[in-house]
Design an enzyme around this catalytic site. Structure first.
Site, PDB file in Angstrom:
ATOM      1  N   ILE A 138     -19.401   0.756 -39.778  1.00  0.00           N
ATOM      2  CA  ILE A 138     -18.069   0.539 -40.360  1.00  0.00           C
ATOM      3  C   ILE A 138     -17.433   1.906 -40.583  1.00  0.00           C
ATOM      4  O   ILE A 138     -18.038   2.802 -41.196  1.00  0.00           O
ATOM      5  CB  ILE A 138     -18.169  -0.210 -41.700  1.00  0.00           C
ATOM      6  N   LEU A 139     -16.240   2.105 -40.097  1.00  0.00           N
ATOM      7  CA  LEU A 139     -15.548   3.388 -40.216  1.00  0.00           C
ATOM      8  C   LEU A 139     -14.636   3.412 -41.432  1.00  0.00           C
ATOM      9  O   LEU A 139     -14.046   2.398 -41.814  1.00  0.00           O
ATOM     10  CB  LEU A 139     -14.730   3.657 -38.951  1.00  0.00           C
ATOM     11  N   ASN A 170     -17.919  -2.619 -22.167  1.00  0.00           N
ATOM     12  CA  ASN A 170     -16.457  -2.633 -22.171  1.00  0.00           C
ATOM     13  C   ASN A 170     -15.879  -1.264 -21.824  1.00  0.00           C
ATOM     14  O   ASN A 170     -14.905  -1.151 -21.082  1.00  0.00           O
ATOM     15  CB  ASN A 170     -15.929  -3.087 -23.543  1.00  0.00           C
ATOM     16  N   ASN A 223     -10.826  -1.821 -31.545  1.00  0.00           N
ATOM     17  CA  ASN A 223     -12.122  -2.476 -31.437  1.00  0.00           C
ATOM     18  C   ASN A 223     -11.909  -3.856 -30.829  1.00  0.00           C
ATOM     19  O   ASN A 223     -10.823  -4.438 -30.938  1.00  0.00           O
ATOM     20  CB  ASN A 223     -12.786  -2.621 -32.807  1.00  0.00           C
ATOM     21  N   MET A 233     -21.960   0.167 -34.068  1.00  0.00           N
ATOM     22  CA  MET A 233     -22.489  -0.557 -35.212  1.00  0.00           C
ATOM     23  C   MET A 233     -22.373   0.204 -36.523  1.00  0.00           C
ATOM     24  O   MET A 233     -23.326   0.316 -37.296  1.00  0.00           O
ATOM     25  CB  MET A 233     -23.960  -0.940 -34.948  1.00  0.00           C
ATOM     26  N   HIS A 274     -13.531  -7.716 -30.902  1.00  0.00           N
ATOM     27  CA  HIS A 274     -14.455  -8.588 -31.633  1.00  0.00           C
ATOM     28  C   HIS A 274     -14.578  -9.905 -30.878  1.00  0.00           C
ATOM     29  O   HIS A 274     -13.574 -10.455 -30.411  1.00  0.00           O
ATOM     30  CB  HIS A 274     -13.935  -8.845 -33.047  1.00  0.00           C
ATOM     31  N   GLY A 300     -22.308  -0.203 -23.982  1.00  0.00           N
ATOM     32  CA  GLY A 300     -20.925   0.219 -23.756  1.00  0.00           C
ATOM     33  C   GLY A 300     -20.289  -0.413 -22.527  1.00  0.00           C
ATOM     34  O   GLY A 300     -19.542   0.249 -21.801  1.00  0.00           O
TER      35      GLY A 300
END
Length: 549
Positions: free
Chosen positions: A89-90, A14, A103, A87, A105, A12
């Site tokens: 997918i929502l 970021n 998010n 990790m 990337h 975490g």
């Protein structure tokens, strides 16, 4: 205050960086992870940030898992969700129940959306990658299966480019994308949301972000390609390199051809001084020359011929001009070249050279000859047009943690812009000289004082913390170092107002007969009174021309 729910599966970094910066006043309200061993849990606990662990059970559907996540988050108050290496997918089960979810990337989407964005970018052989902050949207079908083409496909909020260097591997690139890209872009996006400066248009798949000011952009991006690996920087213990922006249409020493290729290459200080010299002679339409030392003019002049302009500029302070930089705003001819080579100079820069001029200049092994014109400099025709192309609109200065950006100082005054404030009015010749002095003093480091006679400098006082000291130095230079001219009967320019009459009185004692200055001091009346007492004409511009860099 915007409160954030952070979702992470690992460290975490970021999220913790955002917590450190608190962009727009945002703070982490809770950190949730789907891995009970995630290091972010300990880091959040040390900061006193509440944490939640919701691991996915064997055989549990995405939707069922997300319902339990929603239940865990219901105990906390937040306005924004930020994913950081989460990790999973929502689906809309989570997204519809929560505020905007962001998010980051590690690529410039839509390029390289997969799990190994760094390795994919290197394998593709691209020169630039970066990171993308985007709004998270559902990337699953009706059965809860992931649709790969929809992953990381949400509306883009902001991006940050990162160069890829020869020899990069995925691990090294990943670190650079994180520290130089994500650590900039993610806090920026959070700040925009915290300050309510973002509108997400889900129907059209776009994010409306802060609009640029018509003069200064909301974001400032700088890029360049290394054109020279310099021996050292300002001092031998500092490494340095030169970078060029090939989109620049303006005559530039970074894009100039060095015609005597056998001569030693330019140093950091040579580039800096040559840039200052070139910028100065761009100010004038008639033949002009400037001699620069440490980015300040030792002398500058405008004349009927280029050789006369150089002689007038050099005679201001030939002692300080030793080892200086010469800039010309016309093609250099043989007569001017002979004058330049009569004493030691480091660099000459001009928009072209005649063959005879080059033959003369090349006799000096250590004199670097830069051509900022078009072609190879052997056209035999004046190429003043090279200095007439559109100029860059902004200047910048790097600071620790960022940069300052400002409009370029392109002021160019006429006689109608000047207000005569004294009983004595300048003569026509003095008006011409005052305007020349004002156009030139823009390029003298503040506090700056400049004495001029006609369209040539007489004495320059640069970079002083006291305006009186600047006058003292200009007077000393005029009386001791100028050849064939002095302060008696000259005019004076001051880049800012006189706070007291003392500097004006000192100039009058030196023989100055007319002064140009911005005005605006609370003691303007006292300064005007002093000018009248000494029978000095004075005009005010209403604007100053500080140069601090």
């Amino acid at each position: 205050m915007t409160r954030i729910a952070g979702l992470a599966s690992n460290r975490g970094r970021n999220l913790l960086h955002i917590d450190d910066l608190a962009p727009g006043g945002a703070e982490l309200a809770v950190v949730l992870t789907n891995d009970a061993d995630a290091p972010v849990l300990d880091a959040a606990a040390e900061r006193g940030i509440p944490t939640e662990v919701v691991e996915r059970d064997d055989g549990e559907s995405r939707q069922a898992h997300e319902e339990r996540i929603n239940e865990a988050l219901a105990e906390h108050d937040f306005d924004l969700v930020c994913l950081d290496g989460y990790m999973r997918i929502l689906t809309d089960t989570f997204l519809d129940a929560q505020p905007e979810t962001l998010n980051v990337h590690p690529s410039l989407l839509p390029s390289f959306p997969g799990m190994d964005a760094w390795g994919d970018a290197i394998e593709a052989g691209v020169d630039v990658t970066g990171c993308t902050v985007h709004v998270v949207t559902d990337a699953t079908d009706e059965d809860g299966e992931v649709v790969e083409s929809e992953v990381d496909g949400g509306p883009i909020v902001t991006q940050e480019p990162i160069p890829i260097y020869e020899g990069d591997d995925a691990d090294g690139l990943a670190d650079r994308v994180l520290y130089e890209g994500e650590f900039k872009a993610y806090p920026r996006a959070v700040q925009w949301f915290a300050e309510d400066r973002v509108e997400v248009d889900y129907e059209n798949g776009v994010v409306h972000t802060p609009e640029d000011d018509e003069d200064l952009p909301a974001r400032f991006l700088a890029t360049g390609d290394q054109v020279a690996d310099l021996r050292y920087g300002e001092n031998p213990h500092q490494d340095a390199a030169a970078y060029a922006d090939y989109s620049c249409e303006e005559a530039s020493v970074l894009n100039a051809d060095q015609l005597n290729e056998g001569a030693k290459s330019l140093s950091y200080n040579n580039y800096n001084d040559a840039d200052a010299a070139l910028n100065l002679v761009k100010e004038y339409d008639d033949p002009a020359a400037a001699v620069i030392k440490h980015t300040n003019p030792a002398g500058a002049a405008v004349a009927d011929t280029l050789a006369d302009a150089y002689r007038d500029a050099l005679s201001t302070d030939a002692k300080s001009a030793f080892g200086g930089i010469v800039a010309l705003n016309r093609e250099c001819d043989a007569e001017t070249a002979a004058e330049i080579t009569d004493s030691f100079k480091e660099v000459v820069v001009a928009p072209g050279y005649t063959d005879d001029a080059l033959d003369e200049l090349f006799e000096k092994d250590n004199l670097r000859v830069l051509d900022v014109g078009h072609g190879d400099g052997r056209t035999g025709e004046s190429d003043r047009s090279a200095l007439d192309t559109p100029v860059e609109h902004h200047t910048e200065k790097r600071l620790a943690g960022g940069r300052l950006v400002q409009e370029r100082d392109r002021q160019s005054l006429s006689r109608e812009d000047l207000e005569v404030v004294t009983e004595r009015e300048p003569t026509d010749e003095q008006f011409e000289s005052l305007l020349f002095a004002w156009q030139t003093i823009k390029h003298v480091k503040s506090n700056a004082i400049l004495f001029a006679d006609g369209t040539e400098t007489v004495g320059v006082g640069a970079g002083q913390v006291s305006r009186v000291d600047a006058v003292e130095i200009a007077k000393m230079k005029a009386d001791s170092d100028a050849e064939g001219k002095d302060a008696d009967g000259a005019v004076m320019a001051s880049d800012a107002f006189f706070p007291f009459p003392d500097a004006l009185e000192l100039a009058a004692e030196a023989g100055i007969e007319a002064v140009i200055q911005p005005g605006g001091s609370v003691n303007d009346e006292d300064v005007i009174e002093a000018a009248d007492e000494h029978d000095v004409a004075m005009v005010m511009t209403g604007q100053r021309c500080f140069r601090h860099d």
